[in-house]
Design a protein around this motif. Structure first.
Motif, PDB file in Angstrom:
ATOM      1  N   GLU A 192       0.863  -1.035   0.006  1.00  0.00           N
ATOM      2  CA  GLU A 192       0.134   0.075   0.076  1.00  0.00           C
ATOM      3  C   GLU A 192       0.763   1.394  -0.088  1.00  0.00           C
ATOM      4  O   GLU A 192       0.571   2.187  -0.706  1.00  0.00           O
ATOM      5  CB  GLU A 192      -0.924   0.002   1.206  1.00  0.00           C
ATOM      6  N   LEU A 193       1.838   1.116   0.943  1.00  0.00           N
ATOM      7  CA  LEU A 193       2.749   2.398   0.974  1.00  0.00           C
ATOM      8  C   LEU A 193       3.627   2.802  -0.282  1.00  0.00           C
ATOM      9  O   LEU A 193       4.178   3.520  -0.916  1.00  0.00           O
ATOM     10  CB  LEU A 193       3.547   2.428   2.193  1.00  0.00           C
ATOM     11  N   ALA A 194       4.169   1.445  -0.868  1.00  0.00           N
ATOM     12  CA  ALA A 194       4.929   1.431  -2.108  1.00  0.00           C
ATOM     13  C   ALA A 194       4.082   1.983  -3.120  1.00  0.00           C
ATOM     14  O   ALA A 194       4.717   2.817  -4.167  1.00  0.00           O
ATOM     15  CB  ALA A 194       5.436   0.179  -2.391  1.00  0.00           C
ATOM     16  N   ASP A 195       2.760   1.818  -3.370  1.00  0.00           N
ATOM     17  CA  ASP A 195       1.995   2.494  -4.329  1.00  0.00           C
ATOM     18  C   ASP A 195       1.871   3.939  -4.308  1.00  0.00           C
ATOM     19  O   ASP A 195       2.055   4.732  -5.346  1.00  0.00           O
ATOM     20  CB  ASP A 195       0.613   1.788  -4.174  1.00  0.00           C
ATOM     21  N   LYS A 196       2.155   4.268  -3.136  1.00  0.00           N
ATOM     22  CA  LYS A 196       2.011   5.916  -2.764  1.00  0.00           C
ATOM     23  C   LYS A 196       3.689   6.479  -3.227  1.00  0.00           C
ATOM     24  O   LYS A 196       3.628   7.648  -3.405  1.00  0.00           O
ATOM     25  CB  LYS A 196       1.587   6.066  -1.397  1.00  0.00           C
ATOM     26  N   TRP A 197       4.511   5.791  -2.486  1.00  0.00           N
ATOM     27  CA  TRP A 197       5.966   6.467  -2.199  1.00  0.00           C
ATOM     28  C   TRP A 197       7.026   5.898  -3.147  1.00  0.00           C
ATOM     29  O   TRP A 197       7.986   6.555  -3.331  1.00  0.00           O
ATOM     30  CB  TRP A 197       6.368   6.313  -0.838  1.00  0.00           C
ATOM     31  N   HIS A 198       6.988   4.760  -3.904  1.00  0.00           N
ATOM     32  CA  HIS A 198       8.109   4.326  -4.518  1.00  0.00           C
ATOM     33  C   HIS A 198       8.014   4.981  -5.748  1.00  0.00           C
ATOM     34  O   HIS A 198       7.212   5.141  -6.349  1.00  0.00           O
ATOM     35  CB  HIS A 198       7.883   2.544  -4.705  1.00  0.00           C
ATOM     36  N   VAL A 199       9.343   5.174  -6.141  1.00  0.00           N
ATOM     37  CA  VAL A 199      10.011   5.994  -7.458  1.00  0.00           C
ATOM     38  C   VAL A 199      10.775   5.041  -8.029  1.00  0.00           C
ATOM     39  O   VAL A 199      11.878   4.708  -7.382  1.00  0.00           O
ATOM     40  CB  VAL A 199      10.297   7.404  -6.943  1.00  0.00           C
ATOM     41  N   ASP A 200      10.501   4.785  -9.114  1.00  0.00           N
ATOM     42  CA  ASP A 200      11.385   4.028  -9.989  1.00  0.00           C
ATOM     43  C   ASP A 200      12.754   4.779 -10.503  1.00  0.00           C
ATOM     44  O   ASP A 200      12.402   6.063 -10.705  1.00  0.00           O
ATOM     45  CB  ASP A 200      10.898   3.640 -11.284  1.00  0.00           C
ATOM     46  N   GLY A 201      13.807   4.249 -10.829  1.00  0.00           N
ATOM     47  CA  GLY A 201      15.122   5.065 -11.171  1.00  0.00           C
ATOM     48  C   GLY A 201      15.872   5.580 -10.057  1.00  0.00           C
ATOM     49  O   GLY A 201      16.744   6.408 -10.483  1.00  0.00           O
ATOM     50  N   LYS A 202      15.802   5.212  -8.993  1.00  0.00           N
ATOM     51  CA  LYS A 202      16.647   5.520  -7.805  1.00  0.00           C
ATOM     52  C   LYS A 202      17.534   4.600  -7.201  1.00  0.00           C
ATOM     53  O   LYS A 202      18.130   4.686  -6.471  1.00  0.00           O
ATOM     54  CB  LYS A 202      15.759   6.273  -6.691  1.00  0.00           C
ATOM     55  N   GLY A 203      17.476   3.441  -8.131  1.00  0.00           N
ATOM     56  CA  GLY A 203      18.358   2.314  -7.760  1.00  0.00           C
ATOM     57  C   GLY A 203      17.883   1.352  -6.726  1.00  0.00           C
ATOM     58  O   GLY A 203      18.406   0.610  -6.181  1.00  0.00           O
ATOM     59  N   ILE A 204      16.525   1.646  -6.319  1.00  0.00           N
ATOM     60  CA  ILE A 204      16.040   0.847  -5.213  1.00  0.00           C
ATOM     61  C   ILE A 204      14.775   0.184  -5.977  1.00  0.00           C
ATOM     62  O   ILE A 204      13.926   1.015  -6.477  1.00  0.00           O
ATOM     63  CB  ILE A 204      15.539   1.640  -4.255  1.00  0.00           C
ATOM     64  N   ASP A 205      14.743  -1.080  -5.924  1.00  0.00           N
ATOM     65  CA  ASP A 205      13.634  -1.812  -6.560  1.00  0.00           C
ATOM     66  C   ASP A 205      12.308  -1.964  -5.793  1.00  0.00           C
ATOM     67  O   ASP A 205      12.350  -1.461  -4.536  1.00  0.00           O
ATOM     68  CB  ASP A 205      13.874  -3.086  -7.189  1.00  0.00           C
TER      69      ASP A 205
END
Length: 409
Positions: A72-85
């Motif tokens: 749920e939180l990854a849907d809100k906060w995860h950003v691709d391209g920062k080196g963190i999958d």
């Protein structure tokens, strides 16, 4: 063998820890385990330092609740391209949020997260599981909240010694450091932490590993054509603007461009903070002559190229002071500068953009200011530029381990 567990976030924090890790790994008596959080993984990989990410502890810390909250939180906060999958984000966010939910319930936890963002995280339960799995003899962190702070609390709860390394001068209002020992770079940091309620007996003045290379670099730089390396014009002198995220960034850029344009023979170099959008700076300097945007150049090389540094309160200014370059702290926010180096005689404070040009001239040409600057620099920060931070903190680590062994016996 003694096992030292480093828990570090990225940026200047992991860079502070890297020299210590390398130094300890020279001695087979010390085993170092490293939990690299967020973008720390990129720096550790570049330095060829073995580490574990939070995902490596998936089986130790995750449960159904953590997975649900993480998605749920990854849907809100995860950003691709920062080196963190995506999975890494789900584990970090889910385990941290699970601990908040365990403490205050899910509804209140989401209210707290919506109000404070990641600052609401204090995943002590998660870090206790990781610490119990690693079984260290000592935990070392810097002074970041969230998982670093939680690692210290886990160590305290479990009877494992802890060291927290403070990253700067202690002016900033942050959480109180609870570690058994707190390493600081200088007396100014110590006094600021004591004023903030820290126990003086816990604080050890050690210097700062991230600044240890400055003396050696200052010997090498003169033999390198740094202006040529960074495509800067010949027969010119330079003033450096080191920026950082703040609401007045555009006004600072415009003010610096206007002031430097009125100085014969000088041009402006702009080094944006890594966390800023470079496109803004490209837009702000569009069509401006004698302005050089160098986001990829190492900051110390740019400082060495320049006669003077202008910044707000970034560590760029502090590095400039250590490298014997005068500093102007340009504060156009209307609020007090959170890192007032000018109180110690090593910078000049400017709060009105109309005063910037005259202050630049004072820094460049006023012999009285130059003499006072050098005297204050040596008085307050002389020991930092001796390059002994790594050795001093390594000695502190070994001393704490030795004391623990004697206590156990």
């Amino acid at each position: 063998m003694k096992r030292v567990f480093f828990v570090v976030y990225g940026g200047g924090h992991v860079n502070l820890a890297i020299p210590l890790i390398k130094e300890l790994r020279k001695d087979d008596f010390y085993e170092t385990n490293v939990l690299g959080l967020s973008i720390a993984m990129k720096s550790l990989k570049q330095e060829k330092i073995a580490y574990k990410s939070i995902a490596d502890f998936e089986s130790v810390i995750m449960d159904d609740l953590a997975w649900r909250l993480g998605r749920e939180l990854a849907d809100k906060w995860h950003v691709d391209g920062k080196g963190i999958d995506r999975k890494e984000s789900e584990i970090y966010l889910g385990s941290s949020m699970r601990d908040v939910v365990m403490e205050i319930g899910e509804e209140e936890a989401f209210c707290k997260i919506n109000e404070n963002g990641r600052r609401a995280f204090y995943p002590v339960n998660t870090m206790q599981k990781i610490v119990d799995y690693v079984k260290p003899d000592l935990i070392v962190t810097t002074n970041v909240p969230r998982m670093e702070r939680a690692a210290v609390k886990a160590g305290l709860n479990m009877g494992i010694p802890t060291i927290a390394i403070h990253d700067y001068l202690g002016f900033e209002k942050r959480h109180k450091l609870e570690a058994d020992k707190i390493s600081v770079m200088c007396d100014i940091t110590r006094e600021n932490l004591v004023k903030a309620g820290h126990d003086r007996e816990k604080i050890v003045v050690t210097g700062q590993p991230v600044f240890d290379q400055i003396p050696a670099e200052m010997e090498v730089f003169p033999s390198v054509d740094l202006p040529g390396k960074w495509q800067l014009p010949e027969n010119k002198r330079f003033i450096l603007l080191g920026t950082q995220p703040n609401p007045t960034s555009q006004v600072m850029v415009e003010s610096a461009i206007n002031a430097v344009s009125q100085l014969d023979g000088y041009e402006l170099i702009i080094k944006p903070h890594p966390g800023e959008d470079i496109r803004n700076y490209e837009k702000w300097i569009l069509g401006k002559k004698d302005v050089h945007l160098r986001p990829d150049a190492p900051i110390r090389e740019l400082i060495f190229c320049s006669d003077l540094t202008i910044t707000f309160f970034s560590t760029v200014g502090f590095e400039s002071v250590l490298m014997e370059k005068p500093l102007i702290q340009l504060n156009l926010t209307g609020n007090p500068n959170p890192v007032p180096l000018y109180q110690y005689g090593v910078s000049l404070n400017v709060e009105d953009r109309d005063n910037l040009l005259s202050t630049i001239k004072q820094c460049l040409h006023n012999l009285e200011f130059k003499d006072a600057f050098e005297k204050c620099r040596n008085m307050h920060f002389g020991h930092i530029i001796h390059g002994e931070g790594t050795g001093n903190i390594t000695a502190l680590i070994k001393r704490v381990l030795s004391n623990r062994e004697q206590h156990v016996q």
